[in-house]
Motif scaffolding. Structure first.
Motif, PDB file in Angstrom:
ATOM      1  N   ASP A 175      37.737  73.328  24.972  1.00 35.64           N
ATOM      2  CA  ASP A 175      38.098  72.652  23.725  1.00 35.64           C
ATOM      3  C   ASP A 175      37.013  73.246  22.553  1.00 35.64           C
ATOM      4  O   ASP A 175      35.805  73.026  22.846  1.00 35.64           O
ATOM      5  N   LYS A 176      37.746  73.967  21.565  1.00 37.26           N
ATOM      6  CA  LYS A 176      36.824  74.354  20.520  1.00 37.26           C
ATOM      7  C   LYS A 176      37.215  73.655  19.271  1.00 37.26           C
ATOM      8  O   LYS A 176      38.288  73.402  18.958  1.00 37.26           O
ATOM      9  N   TYR A 177      36.280  73.336  18.545  1.00 40.39           N
ATOM     10  CA  TYR A 177      36.059  72.590  17.464  1.00 40.39           C
ATOM     11  C   TYR A 177      35.416  73.222  16.305  1.00 40.39           C
ATOM     12  O   TYR A 177      34.286  73.562  16.549  1.00 40.39           O
ATOM     13  N   SER A 178      35.995  72.988  15.127  1.00 40.56           N
ATOM     14  CA  SER A 178      35.435  73.515  13.813  1.00 40.56           C
ATOM     15  C   SER A 178      35.418  72.435  12.970  1.00 40.56           C
ATOM     16  O   SER A 178      36.578  71.885  12.530  1.00 40.56           O
ATOM     17  N   TYR A 192      30.321  73.159  14.431  1.00 40.77           N
ATOM     18  CA  TYR A 192      31.094  73.834  15.688  1.00 40.77           C
ATOM     19  C   TYR A 192      30.647  73.369  17.080  1.00 40.77           C
ATOM     20  O   TYR A 192      29.425  73.107  17.214  1.00 40.77           O
ATOM     21  N   GLY A 193      31.777  72.834  17.686  1.00 35.56           N
ATOM     22  CA  GLY A 193      31.490  72.332  19.164  1.00 35.56           C
ATOM     23  C   GLY A 193      32.479  72.880  20.081  1.00 35.56           C
ATOM     24  O   GLY A 193      33.346  72.829  19.680  1.00 35.56           O
ATOM     25  N   THR A 194      32.147  73.382  21.385  1.00 34.51           N
ATOM     26  CA  THR A 194      32.897  73.850  22.324  1.00 34.51           C
ATOM     27  C   THR A 194      32.410  73.305  23.670  1.00 34.51           C
ATOM     28  O   THR A 194      31.188  73.531  24.118  1.00 34.51           O
ATOM     29  N   LEU A 195      33.449  72.837  24.409  1.00 35.02           N
ATOM     30  CA  LEU A 195      32.905  72.158  25.752  1.00 35.02           C
ATOM     31  C   LEU A 195      34.049  73.128  26.672  1.00 35.02           C
ATOM     32  O   LEU A 195      35.049  73.376  26.597  1.00 35.02           O
ATOM     33  N   TYR A 248      29.957  72.687  30.579  1.00 31.91           N
ATOM     34  CA  TYR A 248      28.878  72.914  29.613  1.00 31.91           C
ATOM     35  C   TYR A 248      29.424  72.818  28.300  1.00 31.91           C
ATOM     36  O   TYR A 248      30.613  72.937  28.043  1.00 31.91           O
ATOM     37  N   TYR A 249      28.428  72.447  27.215  1.00 31.03           N
ATOM     38  CA  TYR A 249      28.825  72.262  25.890  1.00 31.03           C
ATOM     39  C   TYR A 249      27.895  73.152  25.068  1.00 31.03           C
ATOM     40  O   TYR A 249      26.792  73.220  25.072  1.00 31.03           O
ATOM     41  N   VAL A 250      28.351  73.910  24.142  1.00 34.07           N
ATOM     42  CA  VAL A 250      27.749  74.725  23.161  1.00 34.07           C
ATOM     43  C   VAL A 250      27.969  74.444  21.675  1.00 34.07           C
ATOM     44  O   VAL A 250      29.316  73.827  21.407  1.00 34.07           O
ATOM     45  N   GLU A 251      27.035  74.748  20.725  1.00 32.38           N
ATOM     46  CA  GLU A 251      27.531  74.764  19.177  1.00 32.38           C
ATOM     47  C   GLU A 251      27.205  76.181  18.730  1.00 32.38           C
ATOM     48  O   GLU A 251      26.204  76.535  18.331  1.00 32.38           O
TER      49      GLU A 251
END
Length: 260
Positions: free
Chosen positions: A108-111, A91-94, A78-81
């Motif tokens: 995978d955490k993205y900022s 922000y996005g995290t898979l 799943y993917y969350v923001e």
């Protein structure tokens, strides 16, 4: 004549190998395609509420949820923001999680704040496009098969001849800041088999923690086996106090065993 036969043989072998490589490449490509997931509407405090009252966990900044799919052996992606409290960033995290153990297998955490200048208009569309090669590789590596549609079962899940209901039991004391003392337990209750604990967390006063509360938002059912993903919304104190911040926790549960 011999040279001609050798030449034709070489050409045939080269053509055959090229065909094999092309076929393999097409197979990998078709198996590895994952489209940008759609946001799934949640229940309760996990969904934005413009009419929220001051006592609704002191209002909440939510975390949009994008389920991706399942593997045949109990993994869920799943993917969350995560909420942006002050940065003005995306922000996005898979996440790929093993629902047999609830262990996070890959994340995978993205900022967007890591990049300069900050793109305030960035969305999942931009991020998915930028990271698609990595995402495709990891989802395929863990055998994730993407679903086109998801049904969030709430408050209960009908499975075969049973009715299953996740229930949170919270015994928590907090001072409204960082003092938290108590336990949170998540049960899965079967109408025909009894109940079982599928998650438990102990909060200690000496540990700094901003936990405020939690709710069950619904249950997703695996298309491959008798296994479910329970979507739990946890609310924590905001960085500088209210509004508080919601985050999504996924808890796995088998639907046929472990009940008493």
């Amino acid at each position: 004549m011999l040279q001609r036969k050798v030449f034709l043989t070489v050409v045939f072998i080269a053509s055959f190998l090229f065909a094999l490589v092309s076929a393999a490449a097409q197979t990998v490509k078709s198996d590895a395609l994952y489209w940008q997931p759609e946001r799934l509407k949640l229940n309760g405090v996990g969904e934005p509420n413009p009419k929220a009252k001051e006592d609704d966990y002191n209002q909440v900044m939510t975390e949009p949820f994008y389920p991706i799919g399942w593997s045949e052996d109990g993994k869920f992606a799943y993917y969350v923001e995560p909420a942006d409290e002050a940065c003005g960033c995306y922000y996005g995290t898979l996440v790929i999680q093993d629902l047999k153990t609830d262990k996070i297998l890959w994340k995978d955490k993205y900022s967007g704040g890591d990049n300069e200048p900050v793109n305030e208009n960035e969305t999942i569309k931009d991020h998915w496009k930028d990271k698609q090669k990595l995402f495709y590789e990891k989802l395929a590596e863990y055998g994730i098969k993407q679903q086109k549609q998801f049904t969030l079962n709430y408050p209960s899940l009908k499975f075969e001849n049973d009715l299953l209901t996740p229930k949170l039991e919270m015994n928590i004391k907090t001072d409204g800041n960082f003092y938290v003392d108590g336990t949170v337990k998540l049960l899965m209750i079967s109408k025909s088999k009894g109940k079982k604990t599928i998650y438990e967390e102990r909060y200690k006063p000496k540990d700094t923690n901003g936990f405020r509360g939690a709710e069950v938002s619904g249950v997703l059912l695996s298309p491959f086996e008798a296994r479910a993903a329970v979507v739990v919304i946890e609310v924590n104190r905001g960085y500088e106090g209210p509004p508080n911040v919601a985050s999504i926790n996924i808890v796995g549960s088998t639907l046929t065993t472990g009940f008493r």
